[in-house]
Design an enzyme around this catalytic site. Structure first.
Site, mmCIF file in Angstrom:
data_model
loop_
_atom_site.group_PDB
_atom_site.id
_atom_site.type_symbol
_atom_site.label_atom_id
_atom_site.label_comp_id
_atom_site.label_asym_id
_atom_site.label_seq_id
_atom_site.Cartn_x
_atom_site.Cartn_y
_atom_site.Cartn_z
ATOM 1 N N PRO A 114 0.827 -1.208 0.000
ATOM 2 C CA PRO A 114 0.000 0.000 0.000
ATOM 3 C C PRO A 114 0.865 1.262 0.000
ATOM 4 O O PRO A 114 0.415 2.338 -0.353
ATOM 5 C CB PRO A 114 -0.807 -0.102 1.302
ATOM 6 N N GLU A 165 2.140 -7.531 8.142
ATOM 7 C CA GLU A 165 2.372 -6.086 8.013
ATOM 8 C C GLU A 165 3.342 -5.786 6.872
ATOM 9 O O GLU A 165 3.734 -4.643 6.658
ATOM 10 C CB GLU A 165 2.951 -5.538 9.332
ATOM 11 N N ARG A 214 -2.294 -8.629 -21.052
ATOM 12 C CA ARG A 214 -3.193 -8.243 -22.145
ATOM 13 C C ARG A 214 -2.477 -7.357 -23.170
ATOM 14 O O ARG A 214 -2.945 -7.164 -24.284
ATOM 15 C CB ARG A 214 -4.427 -7.538 -21.629
ATOM 16 N N ASP A 244 -8.260 1.267 -25.242
ATOM 17 C CA ASP A 244 -8.951 1.158 -23.952
ATOM 18 C C ASP A 244 -8.741 2.426 -23.117
ATOM 19 O O ASP A 244 -7.936 3.286 -23.463
ATOM 20 C CB ASP A 244 -8.506 -0.102 -23.209
HETATM 21 N N1 LIG Z 1 -0.274 -3.393 -4.021
HETATM 22 C C1 LIG Z 1 -0.975 -3.249 -3.103
HETATM 23 C C2 LIG Z 1 -1.890 -3.013 -2.052
HETATM 24 C C3 LIG Z 1 -2.033 -3.613 -0.784
HETATM 25 C C4 LIG Z 1 -1.212 -4.632 -0.086
HETATM 26 C C5 LIG Z 1 -0.095 -5.218 -0.700
HETATM 27 C C6 LIG Z 1 0.697 -6.128 -0.005
HETATM 28 C C7 LIG Z 1 0.385 -6.438 1.331
HETATM 29 C C8 LIG Z 1 0.971 -7.265 2.303
HETATM 30 C C9 LIG Z 1 0.206 -7.153 3.446
HETATM 31 N N2 LIG Z 1 -0.795 -6.297 3.221
HETATM 32 C C10 LIG Z 1 -0.721 -5.848 1.923
HETATM 33 C C11 LIG Z 1 -1.541 -4.945 1.234
HETATM 34 N N3 LIG Z 1 -3.107 -3.046 -0.181
HETATM 35 N N4 LIG Z 1 -3.622 -2.127 -1.007
HETATM 36 C C12 LIG Z 1 -2.927 -2.071 -2.136
HETATM 37 N N5 LIG Z 1 -3.187 -1.223 -3.197
#
Ligand SMILES: N#Cc1c(-c2ccc3cc[nH]c3c2)n[nH]c1N
Length: 241
Positions: free
Chosen positions: A87, A114, A156, A171
């Site tokens: 994230p 985490e 794609r 697209d």
């Molecule tokens: N890419 C992306 C992500 C994630 C994500 C990715 C990896 C892990 C590992 C633990 N929690 C996670 C959330 N959440 N929202 C996004 N856009």
């Protein structure tokens, strides 16, 4: 030779959808190669532990560097770009997908808990390009769903994967605008009609109408995209929409 994609995860079954439908057929046709690996295959303890408590305290667990280090040593090669969904990553966009489609080998590291000990990415960056990317401003529980989305967006774009290659160009986001509305038969459905211009056969008029619809929709739903258009993308008439 075809793009090779490897995914490392503690939930390999989450990546089964890659074997289905269009992507599955593209793999069978050798248009791309996909390998999925269980991170626990690189553990050495009876509990097959992949996580531990965070230094500095706080909630949740962090994924151990040793296990990831050994997995990446085995899976990554001399032409690998390592992609780590998080994230906290840079936005993954259609431009990112276009760049990744030109790579020879992508390895996706799916975190859980985490996240992954940061030293894993620091160590990998000593040997290969490493991208920490996010697919959107919302929080998932792990990286697997993000990898499914990214692999689909990249695959794609590969030659031969889409039946109709022109559609990849047209697209949404290819010209920087959102796609406008689409219609098919019947002409009237639950009292709702199809815009008459689309049945006019006048393709100059139809193209103009579609452009206007794209501009209007982008203006109302994603005004931020209009700010980012390359200079000269909009002509005088566009600005009137
Ligand atoms: N890419 C992306 C992500 C994630 C994500 C990715 C990896 C892990 C590992 C633990 N929690 C996670 C959330 N959440 N929202 C996004 N856009």
């Amino acid at each position: 030779q075809p793009l090779r994609i490897d995914v490392i995860t503690i939930f390999p079954e989450y990546l089964e959808p890659l074997r289905a439908a269009l992507l599955g057929r593209a793999i069978e046709r050798g248009l791309l190669e996909v390998g999925v690996h269980d991170l626990r295959d690189w553990t050495h303890d009876v509990h097959r532990a992949v996580d531990d408590a965070p230094y500095g305290g706080g909630p949740g667990m962090v994924m151990k560097p040793q296990v990831w280090g050994e997995a990446l040593d085995d899976v990554c090669g001399e032409h690998t770009r390592l992609v780590v969904p998080t994230p906290a990553g840079r936005p993954f966009t259609q431009e990112t997908a276009r760049e990744y489609a030109t790579e020879r080998h992508l390895v996706f590291a799916c975190g859980r808990y985490e996240g992954i000990d940061q030293r894993v990415m620091v160590d990998a960056a000593r040997r290969m390009p490493v991208d920490e990317v996010s697919i959107g401003d919302f929080v998932l529980v792990g990286g697997e769903v993000a990898v499914l989305a990214m692999v689909e967006a990249v695959a794609r774009l590969l030659p031969g994967v889409l039946g109709n290659p022109v559609s990849a160009e047209q697209d949404s986001f290819s010209d920087g605008l959102l796609e406008g509305p689409s219609y098919t038969r019947p002409e009237v459905w639950r009292g709702l009609t199809v815009p008459s211009v689309l049945r006019s056969g006048n393709h100059a008029l139809i193209d103009r109408w579609r452009r206007d619809e794209s501009l209007a929709r982008t203006f109302h739903r994603r005004p931020d995209l209009l700010e980012r258009l390359p200079e000269g993308s909009l002509d005088e008439r566009d600005r009137e929409v």
